[in-house]
Motif scaffolding. Sequence first.
Motif, mmCIF file in Angstrom:
data_model
loop_
_atom_site.group_PDB
_atom_site.id
_atom_site.type_symbol
_atom_site.label_atom_id
_atom_site.label_comp_id
_atom_site.label_asym_id
_atom_site.label_seq_id
_atom_site.Cartn_x
_atom_site.Cartn_y
_atom_site.Cartn_z
ATOM 1 N N LYS A 184 110.850 17.538 10.669
ATOM 2 C CA LYS A 184 109.558 18.217 10.638
ATOM 3 C C LYS A 184 109.686 19.640 10.105
ATOM 4 C CE LYS A 184 107.541 15.490 14.326
ATOM 5 N NZ LYS A 184 106.588 14.745 13.553
ATOM 6 N N ILE A 185 110.868 20.229 10.253
ATOM 7 C CA ILE A 185 111.132 21.568 9.722
ATOM 8 C C ILE A 185 112.154 21.418 8.597
ATOM 9 C CG2 ILE A 185 112.089 23.839 10.220
ATOM 10 C CD1 ILE A 185 111.088 23.534 13.076
ATOM 11 N N LYS A 186 111.725 21.751 7.393
ATOM 12 C CA LYS A 186 112.605 21.615 6.228
ATOM 13 C C LYS A 186 113.079 22.969 5.706
ATOM 14 C CE LYS A 186 110.619 17.225 4.777
ATOM 15 N NZ LYS A 186 110.962 16.624 5.995
ATOM 16 N N LYS A 187 112.318 24.025 5.995
ATOM 17 C CA LYS A 187 112.698 25.374 5.576
ATOM 18 C C LYS A 187 112.195 26.362 6.627
ATOM 19 C CE LYS A 187 108.656 25.756 2.680
ATOM 20 N NZ LYS A 187 108.013 24.802 1.940
ATOM 21 N N GLY A 188 112.672 27.585 6.546
ATOM 22 C CA GLY A 188 112.318 28.586 7.541
ATOM 23 C C GLY A 188 110.832 28.861 7.641
ATOM 24 N N ALA A 189 110.121 28.726 6.541
ATOM 25 C CA ALA A 189 108.675 28.971 6.533
ATOM 26 C C ALA A 189 107.904 27.917 7.320
ATOM 27 C CB ALA A 189 108.163 29.032 5.102
ATOM 28 N N ASP A 190 108.522 26.783 7.596
ATOM 29 C CA ASP A 190 107.851 25.734 8.368
ATOM 30 C C ASP A 190 107.808 26.044 9.865
ATOM 31 O OD1 ASP A 190 107.493 24.298 6.059
ATOM 32 O OD2 ASP A 190 109.240 23.010 6.365
ATOM 33 N N ILE A 191 108.681 26.930 10.326
ATOM 34 C CA ILE A 191 108.757 27.215 11.765
ATOM 35 C C ILE A 191 107.459 27.819 12.292
ATOM 36 C CG2 ILE A 191 109.960 28.544 13.552
ATOM 37 C CD1 ILE A 191 112.521 28.121 11.883
ATOM 38 N N PRO A 192 106.923 28.907 11.705
ATOM 39 C CA PRO A 192 105.664 29.428 12.238
ATOM 40 C C PRO A 192 104.498 28.456 12.092
ATOM 41 C CG PRO A 192 106.513 30.861 10.497
ATOM 42 C CD PRO A 192 107.464 29.731 10.668
ATOM 43 N N ILE A 193 104.527 27.652 11.049
ATOM 44 C CA ILE A 193 103.450 26.666 10.862
ATOM 45 C C ILE A 193 103.467 25.664 12.011
ATOM 46 C CG2 ILE A 193 102.645 24.773 9.394
ATOM 47 C CD1 ILE A 193 103.744 26.453 7.000
ATOM 48 N N LEU A 234 104.928 26.137 14.899
ATOM 49 C CA LEU A 234 104.785 26.864 16.148
ATOM 50 C C LEU A 234 103.320 27.042 16.527
ATOM 51 C CD1 LEU A 234 106.648 28.313 18.198
ATOM 52 C CD2 LEU A 234 106.228 30.408 16.921
ATOM 53 N N PHE A 235 102.478 27.345 15.542
ATOM 54 C CA PHE A 235 101.077 27.612 15.817
ATOM 55 C C PHE A 235 100.149 26.449 15.479
ATOM 56 C CE2 PHE A 235 102.920 31.862 15.233
ATOM 57 C CZ PHE A 235 102.609 32.372 16.495
ATOM 58 N N LYS A 236 100.715 25.294 15.244
ATOM 59 C CA LYS A 236 99.926 24.118 14.886
ATOM 60 C C LYS A 236 99.009 23.683 16.030
ATOM 61 C CE LYS A 236 101.291 20.572 11.990
ATOM 62 N NZ LYS A 236 102.236 19.513 11.643
ATOM 63 N N GLN A 237 99.454 23.848 17.253
ATOM 64 C CA GLN A 237 98.699 23.350 18.406
ATOM 65 C C GLN A 237 97.581 24.299 18.836
ATOM 66 O OE1 GLN A 237 99.164 20.331 19.675
ATOM 67 N NE2 GLN A 237 100.735 20.003 18.121
ATOM 68 N N ILE A 238 97.586 25.514 18.312
ATOM 69 C CA ILE A 238 96.591 26.496 18.759
ATOM 70 C C ILE A 238 95.273 26.266 18.072
ATOM 71 C CG2 ILE A 238 96.029 28.935 18.804
ATOM 72 C CD1 ILE A 238 98.946 29.534 19.160
#
Length: 86
Positions: free
Chosen positions: A71-80, A82-86
């Motif tokens: 689900k995480i392929k690059k560092g930029a995917d982490i905040p996406i 992280l805040f997906k559920q909000i």
Amino acid sequence: MTEEEAKGLKSAGIATIVYWALVGISLIPQDSPFGSDTGGFIPLPFLKGIVTFLFLWFLTRGIAYGITSGKIKKGADIPIELFKQI
């Protein structure tokens, strides 16, 4: 549960063990910044900052799961993620 999710859960479990082992090892030395001046377990500066340690633990587990499950392929995917559920 897919095979990737099962691998992700396994890596999250391994990350948990490694994380808390490192935290535990950091509490052992007498001159540790997280240890008590008296050598006992109370009062520990670690206990005052427990929220930070728990946050870092959940973040570590989540990143380990995300990378392993794909689900995480690059560092930029982490905040996406992280805040997906909000």
